[in-house]
Scaffold this active site. Structure first.
Site, PDB file in Angstrom:
ATOM      1  N   ASP A 127     -16.939   7.104  -1.454  1.00 26.59           N
ATOM      2  CA  ASP A 127     -15.751   7.166  -0.564  1.00 26.59           C
ATOM      3  C   ASP A 127     -15.483   8.509  -0.360  1.00 26.59           C
ATOM      4  O   ASP A 127     -16.223   9.585  -0.421  1.00 26.59           O
ATOM      5  CB  ASP A 127     -14.854   6.634  -1.628  1.00 26.59           C
ATOM      6  CG  ASP A 127     -13.395   6.449  -1.070  1.00 26.59           C
ATOM      7  OD1 ASP A 127     -13.374   6.352   0.110  1.00 26.59           O
ATOM      8  OD2 ASP A 127     -12.335   6.473  -1.920  1.00 26.59           O
ATOM      9  N   ARG A 183       0.915  -1.263   0.032  1.00 26.21           N
ATOM     10  CA  ARG A 183       0.172   0.031  -0.045  1.00 26.21           C
ATOM     11  C   ARG A 183       1.115   1.226  -0.243  1.00 26.21           C
ATOM     12  O   ARG A 183       1.946   1.564   0.938  1.00 26.21           O
ATOM     13  CB  ARG A 183      -0.993  -0.018   1.250  1.00 26.21           C
ATOM     14  CG  ARG A 183      -1.446   1.316   1.382  1.00 26.21           C
ATOM     15  CD  ARG A 183      -2.631   1.380   2.316  1.00 26.21           C
ATOM     16  NE  ARG A 183      -3.762   0.800   1.996  1.00 26.21           N
ATOM     17  CZ  ARG A 183      -5.030   0.681   2.570  1.00 26.21           C
ATOM     18  NH1 ARG A 183      -5.306   1.469   3.637  1.00 26.21           N
ATOM     19  NH2 ARG A 183      -5.895  -0.127   1.946  1.00 26.21           N
ATOM     20  N   CYS A 186     -16.452   1.741   0.889  1.00 26.20           N
ATOM     21  CA  CYS A 186     -15.084   0.949   0.858  1.00 26.20           C
ATOM     22  C   CYS A 186     -14.964   1.015   2.498  1.00 26.20           C
ATOM     23  O   CYS A 186     -13.987   0.260   2.774  1.00 26.20           O
ATOM     24  CB  CYS A 186     -13.855   1.312   0.012  1.00 26.20           C
ATOM     25  SG  CYS A 186     -13.748   2.982  -0.052  1.00 26.20           S
ATOM     26  N   ARG A 194     -13.778  -8.337   1.935  1.00 22.34           N
ATOM     27  CA  ARG A 194     -12.162  -8.359   1.643  1.00 22.34           C
ATOM     28  C   ARG A 194     -11.434  -9.545   1.801  1.00 22.34           C
ATOM     29  O   ARG A 194     -10.486 -10.054   1.080  1.00 22.34           O
ATOM     30  CB  ARG A 194     -11.728  -7.269   2.345  1.00 22.34           C
ATOM     31  CG  ARG A 194     -12.276  -5.914   2.132  1.00 22.34           C
ATOM     32  CD  ARG A 194     -11.847  -5.148   0.864  1.00 22.34           C
ATOM     33  NE  ARG A 194     -10.339  -5.359   0.555  1.00 22.34           N
ATOM     34  CZ  ARG A 194      -9.702  -4.252   0.916  1.00 22.34           C
ATOM     35  NH1 ARG A 194     -10.287  -3.338   1.714  1.00 22.34           N
ATOM     36  NH2 ARG A 194      -8.340  -4.452   0.859  1.00 22.34           N
ATOM     37  N   HIS A 199      -7.551   0.703  -6.290  1.00 24.49           N
ATOM     38  CA  HIS A 199      -7.572  -0.231  -5.163  1.00 24.49           C
ATOM     39  C   HIS A 199      -8.346  -1.551  -5.682  1.00 24.49           C
ATOM     40  O   HIS A 199      -9.451  -1.726  -5.357  1.00 24.49           O
ATOM     41  CB  HIS A 199      -8.416   0.543  -4.130  1.00 24.49           C
ATOM     42  CG  HIS A 199      -8.457   0.048  -2.778  1.00 24.49           C
ATOM     43  ND1 HIS A 199      -7.480  -1.031  -2.425  1.00 24.49           N
ATOM     44  CD2 HIS A 199      -9.132   0.251  -1.530  1.00 24.49           C
ATOM     45  CE1 HIS A 199      -7.843  -1.385  -1.085  1.00 24.49           C
ATOM     46  NE2 HIS A 199      -8.665  -0.301  -0.779  1.00 24.49           N
TER      47      HIS A 199
HETATM   48  N1  NVA Z   1      -9.869   6.935  -1.437  1.00 33.06           N
HETATM   49  C1  NVA Z   1      -9.639   6.535  -0.123  1.00 33.06           C
HETATM   50  C2  NVA Z   1      -9.849   4.940   0.083  1.00 33.06           C
HETATM   51  C3  NVA Z   1      -9.454   4.225   1.527  1.00 33.06           C
HETATM   52  C4  NVA Z   1      -9.903   2.792   1.618  1.00 33.06           C
HETATM   53  C5  NVA Z   1      -8.129   6.663   0.295  1.00 33.06           C
HETATM   54  O1  NVA Z   1      -7.247   6.359  -0.855  1.00 33.06           O
HETATM   55  O2  NVA Z   1      -7.624   7.219   1.483  1.00 33.06           O
HETATM   56  N1   CP Z   2     -11.261  -0.145   2.354  1.00 31.40           N
HETATM   57  C1   CP Z   2      -9.944  -0.373   2.950  1.00 31.40           C
HETATM   58  O1   CP Z   2      -8.982  -0.414   2.152  1.00 31.40           O
HETATM   59  O2   CP Z   2      -9.801  -0.066   4.127  1.00 31.40           O
HETATM   60  P1   CP Z   2      -8.277   0.034   5.142  1.00 31.40           P
HETATM   61  O3   CP Z   2      -7.734   1.367   4.610  1.00 31.40           O
HETATM   62  O4   CP Z   2      -8.724   0.191   6.347  1.00 31.40           O
HETATM   63  O5   CP Z   2      -7.557  -0.943   4.773  1.00 31.40           O
END
Ligand code: NVA
Ligand code: CP
Length: 300
Positions: free
Chosen positions: A219, A102, A259, A287, A129
């Site tokens: 989101d 990530r 999400c 997930r 994602h």
């Molecule tokens: N768009 C959000 C998704 C989190 C799962 C982010 O990138 O923070």
């Molecule tokens: N939706 C998602 O990816 O959640 P986290 O940021 O908690 O991993």
């Protein structure tokens, strides 16, 4: 070697395959049937951003499959002090059987795959994602019986979620509508691809986007890394909320997905979130199952 860097790299058949396996693994887990398909294998999980769902579901998923997961915070790795990703990739490939990462730039994930010699899984970048969208498609099928022909509407920022939902939705035969402000559209190349490959619309009119939708998705307005823009974004996105007014134009049995994490009172009201909590938390649970299927496909 199979990577999951972004969904556009996977064929509809590969996506369908993973969704079928995810359903099977979910059913078997619920019935106490274990599969130690990844016995003796280790997944490294590199995190340059926070996570609740991704971190825990990957770790539990590896354990369910008989393998092991290593949490690697970039704060502790030399990558956080500037060791090049090309070197990190080659070193970690000598110890691990797969990496979930990530991070911010999609390029970093692509470079890990280019220089490493083990499967790489994208656990979220600023661009995509994919793991989330596999769980989303699984949840849509679970609740609606099928994916093909359904209308998916996404309201809010044209971010990583929007990009991946467009690709996943179109590849699985959904019609996709995005309701977002003019200067916050999804990736231009993805929108071009979507228009050429399926039924796609992007409009600033959220009521147009949501009309007759089977699935309403949203989101956060400010993603991880955009904390400095949060106040400005609250102003820009004020009208881009999933609330009961908007739900009136969607199909009467429309489901709502998020999400997570959610900001109640911003992109979604408390009322709508709680009314659709069973769908949203099934989505979060999925997930785990969807990623176990990804782990098996990539590392099995
Ligand atoms: N768009 C959000 C998704 C989190 C799962 C982010 O990138 O923070
Ligand atoms: N939706 C998602 O990816 O959640 P986290 O940021 O908690 O991993």
């Amino acid at each position: 070697m199979k990577h999951l860097l972004k969904l556009i790299d996977w064929t509809p058949a590969e996506i369908a395959d993973v969704l079928n396996l995810a359903d099977q693994l979910k059913y078997e887990k619920k019935n106490g049937i274990e599969h130690h398909i990844l016995k003796g294998k280790t997944l490294g999980m590199i995190f340059q951003k926070s996570s609740t769902r991704t971190r825990v579901s990957f770790e539990v998923g590896m354990s369910d499959l008989g393998g092991h997961a290593l949490f690697l915070s970039s704060r502790d790795l030399q990558i956080g002090r500037g060791e090049p990703v090309q070197d990190t990739a080659r070193v970690l490939s000598r110890y691990l059987d797969g990496i979930m990462i990530r991070t911010f730039e999609q390029k970093e994930v692509e470079m890990l795959a280019e220089y490493g010699s083990i499967p790489i899984i994208n656990g979220l970048t600023d661009f995509a994602h994919p793991c989330q969208v596999l769980a989303d498609l699984m949840t849509i099928r679970e609740h609606k019986g099928m994916i093909k022909g359904k209308k998916l509407c996404y309201i809010g920022d044209g971010n990583n979620m929007a990009n991946s939902l467009i690709v996943g939705g179109i590849k699985m035969g959904m019609s996709v509508a995005i309701g977002c402000p003019e200067n916050y559209k999804p990736d231009a190349e993805i929108m071009k691809w979507a228009s050429e490959n399926g039924e796609f619309v992007c409009t600033p009119d959220i009521f147009e986007a949501a009309r007759d939708a089977d699935v309403i998705y949203t989101d956060v307005w400010a993603s991880m890394g955009q904390e400095g823009e949060a106040e400005e974004r609250k102003r820009v996105f004020k009208g881009y909320q999933v609330n009961s007014e908007l739900m009136k134009v969607a199909k009467s049995d429309a489901m709502v997905l998020h999400c997570l994490p959610a900001h109640r009172g911003e992109e979604i009201t408390e009322e709508v979130l709680e009314a659709h909590a069973n769908e949203i938390f099934d989505e979060a649970e999925n997930r785990l199952h969807a990623q176990k299927a990804v782990l098996v496909k990539c590392m099995g």
